[in-house]
Motif scaffolding. Structure first.
Motif, PDB file in Angstrom:
ATOM      1  N   PHE A 211       4.919   9.823   9.622  1.00 15.79           N
ATOM      2  CA  PHE A 211       4.216   9.946   8.347  1.00 15.79           C
ATOM      3  C   PHE A 211       5.114  10.668   7.343  1.00 15.79           C
ATOM      4  N   ALA A 212       5.077  10.226   6.093  1.00 14.64           N
ATOM      5  CA  ALA A 212       5.815  10.919   5.031  1.00 14.64           C
ATOM      6  C   ALA A 212       4.859  11.440   3.957  1.00 14.64           C
ATOM      7  N   VAL A 213       3.545  11.423   4.267  1.00 14.62           N
ATOM      8  CA  VAL A 213       2.536  11.942   3.342  1.00 14.62           C
ATOM      9  C   VAL A 213       1.574  12.826   4.135  1.00 14.62           C
ATOM     10  N   SER A 214       0.825  13.657   3.407  1.00 16.96           N
ATOM     11  CA  SER A 214      -0.235  14.444   4.035  1.00 16.96           C
ATOM     12  C   SER A 214      -1.574  13.981   3.466  1.00 16.96           C
ATOM     13  N   ASP A 215      -2.656  14.357   4.130  1.00 11.48           N
ATOM     14  CA  ASP A 215      -3.986  13.907   3.721  1.00 11.48           C
ATOM     15  C   ASP A 215      -4.309  14.330   2.294  1.00 11.48           C
ATOM     16  N   GLY A 216      -4.745  13.377   1.506  1.00  8.52           N
ATOM     17  CA  GLY A 216      -5.160  13.673   0.143  1.00  8.52           C
ATOM     18  C   GLY A 216      -4.017  13.711  -0.855  1.00  8.52           C
ATOM     19  N   GLN A 217      -2.818  13.354  -0.403  1.00  5.29           N
ATOM     20  CA  GLN A 217      -1.658  13.404  -1.300  1.00  5.29           C
ATOM     21  C   GLN A 217      -1.681  12.247  -2.300  1.00  5.29           C
ATOM     22  N   GLN A 218      -1.443  12.569  -3.563  1.00  3.44           N
ATOM     23  CA  GLN A 218      -1.328  11.536  -4.596  1.00  3.44           C
ATOM     24  C   GLN A 218       0.044  10.877  -4.472  1.00  3.44           C
ATOM     25  N   VAL A 219       0.066   9.564  -4.450  1.00  2.00           N
ATOM     26  CA  VAL A 219       1.337   8.854  -4.358  1.00  2.00           C
ATOM     27  C   VAL A 219       1.464   7.854  -5.510  1.00  2.00           C
ATOM     28  N   SER A 220       2.687   7.608  -5.898  1.00  3.30           N
ATOM     29  CA  SER A 220       3.000   6.557  -6.858  1.00  3.30           C
ATOM     30  C   SER A 220       3.441   5.327  -6.095  1.00  3.30           C
ATOM     31  N   ARG A 221       3.309   4.182  -6.719  1.00  2.00           N
ATOM     32  CA  ARG A 221       3.843   2.982  -6.087  1.00  2.00           C
ATOM     33  C   ARG A 221       5.340   3.193  -5.843  1.00  2.00           C
TER      34      ARG A 221
ATOM     35  N   ASN B 128      16.427  -6.077  12.172  1.00  2.00           N
ATOM     36  CA  ASN B 128      17.775  -5.627  11.832  1.00  2.00           C
ATOM     37  C   ASN B 128      17.843  -4.132  11.604  1.00  2.00           C
ATOM     38  N   ILE B 129      16.767  -3.571  11.091  1.00  2.00           N
ATOM     39  CA  ILE B 129      16.772  -2.134  10.800  1.00  2.00           C
ATOM     40  C   ILE B 129      15.944  -1.395  11.837  1.00  2.00           C
ATOM     41  N   GLY B 130      14.807  -1.969  12.227  1.00  2.00           N
ATOM     42  CA  GLY B 130      14.046  -1.446  13.342  1.00  2.00           C
ATOM     43  C   GLY B 130      13.162  -0.267  13.038  1.00  2.00           C
ATOM     44  N   VAL B 131      12.815   0.454  14.101  1.00  2.00           N
ATOM     45  CA  VAL B 131      11.898   1.583  13.997  1.00  2.00           C
ATOM     46  C   VAL B 131      12.421   2.584  12.973  1.00  2.00           C
ATOM     47  N   GLY B 132      11.521   3.042  12.121  1.00  3.74           N
ATOM     48  CA  GLY B 132      11.901   4.007  11.108  1.00  3.74           C
ATOM     49  C   GLY B 132      12.164   3.378   9.743  1.00  3.74           C
ATOM     50  N   THR B 133      12.196   2.050   9.664  1.00  9.57           N
ATOM     51  CA  THR B 133      12.354   1.386   8.367  1.00  9.57           C
ATOM     52  C   THR B 133      11.355   1.975   7.375  1.00  9.57           C
ATOM     53  N   PRO B 134      11.800   2.378   6.182  1.00 10.08           N
ATOM     54  CA  PRO B 134      10.873   3.031   5.245  1.00 10.08           C
ATOM     55  C   PRO B 134       9.728   2.117   4.818  1.00 10.08           C
ATOM     56  N   ILE B 135       8.525   2.707   4.795  1.00 11.64           N
ATOM     57  CA  ILE B 135       7.329   2.028   4.308  1.00 11.64           C
ATOM     58  C   ILE B 135       6.939   2.707   2.986  1.00 11.64           C
ATOM     59  N   TYR B 136       6.702   1.899   1.951  1.00 15.01           N
ATOM     60  CA  TYR B 136       6.416   2.431   0.627  1.00 15.01           C
ATOM     61  C   TYR B 136       4.979   2.140   0.211  1.00 15.01           C
ATOM     62  N   ALA B 137       4.431   3.035  -0.610  1.00 17.33           N
ATOM     63  CA  ALA B 137       3.097   2.791  -1.175  1.00 17.33           C
ATOM     64  C   ALA B 137       3.143   1.523  -2.018  1.00 17.33           C
ATOM     65  N   ALA B 138       2.200   0.612  -1.759  1.00 14.12           N
ATOM     66  CA  ALA B 138       2.169  -0.665  -2.469  1.00 14.12           C
ATOM     67  C   ALA B 138       1.564  -0.520  -3.864  1.00 14.12           C
ATOM     68  N   ARG B 139       0.881   0.583  -4.075  1.00  9.26           N
ATOM     69  CA  ARG B 139       0.274   0.874  -5.372  1.00  9.26           C
ATOM     70  C   ARG B 139      -0.062   2.362  -5.400  1.00  9.26           C
ATOM     71  N   ALA B 140      -0.194   2.930  -6.597  1.00 10.17           N
ATOM     72  CA  ALA B 140      -0.529   4.357  -6.716  1.00 10.17           C
ATOM     73  C   ALA B 140      -1.936   4.620  -6.176  1.00 10.17           C
ATOM     74  N   GLY B 141      -2.131   5.813  -5.627  1.00  9.77           N
ATOM     75  CA  GLY B 141      -3.459   6.168  -5.136  1.00  9.77           C
ATOM     76  C   GLY B 141      -3.422   7.482  -4.376  1.00  9.77           C
ATOM     77  N   THR B 142      -4.475   7.704  -3.575  1.00 13.10           N
ATOM     78  CA  THR B 142      -4.579   8.904  -2.760  1.00 13.10           C
ATOM     79  C   THR B 142      -4.388   8.510  -1.300  1.00 13.10           C
ATOM     80  N   ALA B 143      -3.382   9.112  -0.659  1.00  8.83           N
ATOM     81  CA  ALA B 143      -3.012   8.709   0.702  1.00  8.83           C
ATOM     82  C   ALA B 143      -3.684   9.590   1.750  1.00  8.83           C
ATOM     83  N   TYR B 144      -4.013   8.966   2.894  1.00  8.18           N
ATOM     84  CA  TYR B 144      -4.574   9.681   4.038  1.00  8.18           C
ATOM     85  C   TYR B 144      -3.881   9.200   5.306  1.00  8.18           C
ATOM     86  N   THR B 145      -3.764  10.083   6.299  1.00  3.47           N
ATOM     87  CA  THR B 145      -3.211   9.696   7.588  1.00  3.47           C
ATOM     88  C   THR B 145      -4.328   9.630   8.609  1.00  3.47           C
ATOM     89  N   ALA B 146      -4.147   8.791   9.624  1.00  3.76           N
ATOM     90  CA  ALA B 146      -5.180   8.641  10.654  1.00  3.76           C
ATOM     91  C   ALA B 146      -4.532   8.117  11.922  1.00  3.76           C
TER      92      ALA B 146
END
Ligand SMILES: [Zn+2]
Length: 253
Positions: A191-201, A145-163
């Motif tokens: 991507f909405a984060v950069s390598d090593g970025q701290q994220v909250s849930r 219904n919403i398709g490509v681009g639907t927001p994806i959220y951090a499931a828990r706090a941590g340090t994010a990396y892209t690959a």
């Protein structure tokens, strides 16, 4: 100096019916009604603002019954008690008045939560693809219904990396939660984060996509301990809500 509002202008600026305010109750805060992580819903058409206070700009007017998760607060401003809320279905953060909020009964607590609104299109465990058995170490979540681009959220706090993994997850984010635990989010279109970025849930980390080895836009969501996939309870065709509880206690991880 803050601008002084008479009652009528306060009512108008809050975008609520004048009949919704009686006596002095509207101008008095109450004890803390909610806790961080608790899910609440609006009881009327309710403005949510950039900052606490009736002078701050309106970022959205949410509808009665719309659900958000408490992120900040409470704080008192202009005679009202304000809560910072992430309104889940529209991906908006803002401050709203406590008086027009009620608990929806849900809470994300400190646990791992679903990272997207959608429906489970392939659950965890063995599956057969083109006659071949393969182990699916996560769940696929679809959202036509919403398709490509639907927001994806951090499931828990941590340090994010892209690959990037051309033969598998395509553009993916993984979040290191410590003690060998990770969550991973595959086939993203952005991507909405950069390598090593701290994220909250609940922080947005990317958009749903179709990159890598994928038969259509969806999210692959996995939970791993020392690169070993952990079970995620789910059933095919099950609807899941972003930041909604997974039916398993991961809080000790
Ligand atoms: Zn998958």
């Amino acid at each position: 100096m803050p601008q002084k509002f008479n009652r009528r202008s306060v009512v108008k600026s809050l975008g609520i019916a004048a009949t919704g305010i009686t006596g002095t109750a509207a101008l008095s805060g109450t004890v803390s009604a909610f806790a961080e992580g608790e899910q609440v819903e609006a009881t009327t058409n309710l403005n949510t603002r950039k900052r606490p206070g009736t002078e701050s700009s309106v970022v959205a007017t949410v509808s009665p019954g719309e659900v958000g998760e408490i992120v900040n607060g409470p704080t008192n401003e202009d005679g009202y008690t304000w809560w910072g809320i992430h309104w889940l279905n529209r991906d908006v953060w803002g401050w709203s008045v406590e008086r027009y909020l009620t608990s929806s009964g849900g809470s994300a607590g400190t646990d791992i939560v679903w990272p997207m609104n959608g429906v489970i299109s392939s659950d965890y465990g063995w599956r057969t693809i083109n006659g071949q058995d393969e182990f699916h170490g996560g769940v696929d979540i679809d959202n036509n219904n919403i398709g490509v681009g639907t927001p994806i959220y951090a499931a828990r706090a941590g340090t994010a990396y892209t690959a990037y993994d051309s033969g598998g997850y395509g553009n993916y984010v993984y979040i290191d939660h410590g003690n060998g635990y990770e969550t991973e989010y595959g086939h993203l279109n952005s991507f909405a984060v950069s390598d090593g970025q701290q994220v909250s849930r609940g922080d947005k980390i990317g958009g749903m996509g179709n990159s890598g080895n994928s038969t259509g836009p969806h999210l692959h969501f996995g939970i791993e301990q020392n690169n070993d996939p952990k079970p995620i309870p789910s059933d095919n065709y099950q609807n899941v809500s972003a930041l909604g509880a997974i039916n398993k206690d991961y809080s000790g991880l």
